[in-house]
Design an enzyme around this catalytic site. Sequence first.
Site, PDB file in Angstrom:
ATOM      1  N   HIS A 141       0.835  -1.195   0.000  1.00  0.00           N
ATOM      2  CA  HIS A 141       0.000   0.000   0.000  1.00  0.00           C
ATOM      3  C   HIS A 141       0.872   1.248   0.000  1.00  0.00           C
ATOM      4  CE1 HIS A 141       1.183  -0.422   4.181  1.00  0.00           C
ATOM      5  NE2 HIS A 141       0.826   0.841   4.386  1.00  0.00           N
TER       6      HIS A 141
ATOM      7  N   ASP B 272       0.651   5.210   1.946  1.00  0.00           N
ATOM      8  CA  ASP B 272      -0.069   5.875   3.030  1.00  0.00           C
ATOM      9  C   ASP B 272      -0.835   7.072   2.470  1.00  0.00           C
ATOM     10  OD1 ASP B 272       1.035   4.034   4.678  1.00  0.00           O
ATOM     11  OD2 ASP B 272       2.391   5.404   5.722  1.00  0.00           O
TER      12      ASP B 272
ATOM     13  N   ARG C  95       6.266  -9.322  15.683  1.00  0.00           N
ATOM     14  CA  ARG C  95       6.890  -8.022  15.431  1.00  0.00           C
ATOM     15  C   ARG C  95       5.966  -6.936  15.945  1.00  0.00           C
ATOM     16  NH1 ARG C  95       6.296  -4.136  11.213  1.00  0.00           N
ATOM     17  NH2 ARG C  95       8.203  -2.953  10.764  1.00  0.00           N
TER      18      ARG C  95
END
Length: 328
Positions: free
Chosen positions: A208, A210, A274
């Site tokens: 993607h 932002d 993570r």
Amino acid sequence: MDSYPPFQKMYSTLFQDQHKLNHEPVVQELELPLIDLDQLKTGGRRREDCLRAIGKASSEWGFFQVVNHGISSDLLKRMRSEQAKVFGLPFEKKANEKLIDFSTNTYRWGAPSATSLQQLSWSEAFHIPLTKCSESKIQHNTLRRTIDEYAAAVSDLAQKLAHLLAENLGFMRTSYFAQNCGSSSCYLRLNRYPPCPIASEICGLISHTDSDFLTILHQDQVGGLQLKKDGKWVTVKPNDKALIVNIGDLFQAWSNNAYKSVEHRVIANKEVERFSVAFFLCPSYDTIIRSCREPVIYRQFSFGEFRQQVQEDVRNTGHKIGLARFLA
């Protein structure tokens, strides 16, 4: 009780899909351009060099990392510790109780509208609007205090970087970002990427760009962030002393393509979890985005119009189209 979301149970039909995710080959692991913000304090030639380095990285990479950024290592460690605690709570408790009562749909995981593995992210997140920090009813007081402190510090850093990026384009005294990107529109996102048994077939966070002006990311040392550089995927080497900054769609449009909003993703890890926390510098929905140079590449649009178009495209096509919809 397990703290991880029930991905395989919820999305069982997707895992039967014969069209598995085929990761494009990664070229290599690279270090992002490193900017020492202490250079800005000296003035003169060193400050000019720092400005140019920020502009060059934003143009050629769309990403850079900063050190001496003003956010203490103690605060970063506390933020990491507190988010690990809240994510470590049982899934049912996170999903059904208002542990962090910032807004509706604060806790998110997976991708409810996914129709294929290509649209599914193996991750969970707490989405925290900054205006809700002072109004929140967090049951964990240390988490609330840490979020308040971190939000204030990273907001100041984001405003500083936005001003520097504007100055690099010749806008010396712009108050645009301070006026339009306040606590009423910016937000934090606390992320956890659980271990994934099918890491080769799925992303922790799908590819993607932002939709904001810029994003500031603090990540742990597990790694997994990848970005597109010259049309090829590269892995970002973690740096425990640095924060990562990336340009969003709005800054690409505002800068008339001087700065680039670059496609990125997080690769799932089979063995370890993570953590990261991201700050998004966003304007109000009625803020008008105009290219700052002529001839303009993009027609002017409001942030609300942009967000609505992105949501419609994802709903109708399964993916974000973004700025291509707003060419002049």
